[in-house]
Design a protein around this motif. Structure first.
Motif, mmCIF file in Angstrom:
data_model
loop_
_atom_site.group_PDB
_atom_site.id
_atom_site.type_symbol
_atom_site.label_atom_id
_atom_site.label_comp_id
_atom_site.label_asym_id
_atom_site.label_seq_id
_atom_site.Cartn_x
_atom_site.Cartn_y
_atom_site.Cartn_z
ATOM 1 N N CYS A 20 1.097 6.580 8.070
ATOM 2 C CA CYS A 20 0.979 7.540 6.972
ATOM 3 C C CYS A 20 -0.480 7.753 6.610
ATOM 4 O O CYS A 20 -1.316 6.876 6.749
ATOM 5 C CB CYS A 20 1.744 7.044 5.743
ATOM 6 N N ALA A 21 -0.756 8.941 6.127
ATOM 7 C CA ALA A 21 -2.121 9.272 5.727
ATOM 8 C C ALA A 21 -2.478 8.528 4.447
ATOM 9 O O ALA A 21 -1.652 8.344 3.562
ATOM 10 C CB ALA A 21 -2.241 10.761 5.515
ATOM 11 N N THR A 22 -3.717 8.130 4.362
ATOM 12 C CA THR A 22 -4.182 7.471 3.151
ATOM 13 C C THR A 22 -4.514 8.526 2.101
ATOM 14 O O THR A 22 -4.639 9.704 2.405
ATOM 15 C CB THR A 22 -5.426 6.620 3.440
ATOM 16 N N SER A 23 -4.671 8.081 0.871
ATOM 17 C CA SER A 23 -4.992 9.034 -0.195
ATOM 18 C C SER A 23 -6.365 9.645 0.029
ATOM 19 O O SER A 23 -6.612 10.793 -0.354
ATOM 20 C CB SER A 23 -4.915 8.360 -1.555
ATOM 21 N N GLY A 24 -7.263 8.907 0.664
ATOM 22 C CA GLY A 24 -8.586 9.459 0.982
ATOM 23 C C GLY A 24 -8.476 10.610 1.968
ATOM 24 O O GLY A 24 -9.199 11.607 1.854
ATOM 25 N N ASP A 25 -7.569 10.477 2.927
ATOM 26 C CA ASP A 25 -7.352 11.566 3.885
ATOM 27 C C ASP A 25 -6.797 12.792 3.185
ATOM 28 O O ASP A 25 -7.207 13.930 3.454
ATOM 29 C CB ASP A 25 -6.389 11.125 4.987
ATOM 30 N N VAL A 26 -5.863 12.564 2.287
ATOM 31 C CA VAL A 26 -5.267 13.679 1.544
ATOM 32 C C VAL A 26 -6.325 14.364 0.680
ATOM 33 O O VAL A 26 -6.389 15.596 0.618
ATOM 34 C CB VAL A 26 -4.083 13.178 0.692
ATOM 35 N N GLU A 27 -7.171 13.578 0.012
ATOM 36 C CA GLU A 27 -8.234 14.162 -0.817
ATOM 37 C C GLU A 27 -9.221 14.945 0.038
ATOM 38 O O GLU A 27 -9.693 16.024 -0.359
ATOM 39 C CB GLU A 27 -8.947 13.069 -1.594
ATOM 40 N N ASN A 28 -9.530 14.444 1.224
ATOM 41 C CA ASN A 28 -10.440 15.141 2.128
ATOM 42 C C ASN A 28 -9.850 16.476 2.565
ATOM 43 O O ASN A 28 -10.535 17.502 2.554
ATOM 44 C CB ASN A 28 -10.734 14.264 3.355
ATOM 45 N N GLN A 30 -7.578 18.158 0.954
ATOM 46 C CA GLN A 30 -7.510 19.027 -0.223
ATOM 47 C C GLN A 30 -8.858 19.664 -0.519
ATOM 48 O O GLN A 30 -8.934 20.843 -0.857
ATOM 49 C CB GLN A 30 -7.018 18.238 -1.444
#
Length: 92
Positions: A20-28, A30
């Motif tokens: 699963c993607a990390t929250s840092g990946d999701v923020e990047n 976004q």
């Protein structure tokens, strides 16, 4: 058999968590999406401005064409008057 099933369940759960993607990946992602949205908005604004400028240029070109047609008509009228005056003077 139960031991193998438990072990495979634990392995499956661990692999799902690491995949699963990390929250840092999701923020990047976004922030990249936000940047692209800003660029799309700017491009849309530039396109609208270019369309407005093109419409203005077309209107000015039409006005210039109309003025040129009027000037040509005035020149033709003046030429006709001069020609008829010249013909009258030749008849005398």
């Amino acid at each position: 058999m139960k031991k193998i099933i438990k072990l495979s369940m634990i392995t499956l759960a661990f692999s799902m968590l690491t995949a699963c993607a990390t929250s840092g990946d999701v923020e990047n992602i976004q922030s990249q999406i936000d940047g692209l949205n800003a660029k799309v908005s700017q491009a849309s604004s530039d396109a609208a401005s270019a369309q407005s400028a093109a419409a203005d240029a077309a209107a000015r070109a039409q006005a210039a064409e109309d003025a040129a047609n009027r000037a040509a008509q005035y020149a033709q009228d003046a030429n006709s008057k001069l020609d008829s005056g010249f013909r009258r003077s030749m008849m005398k």
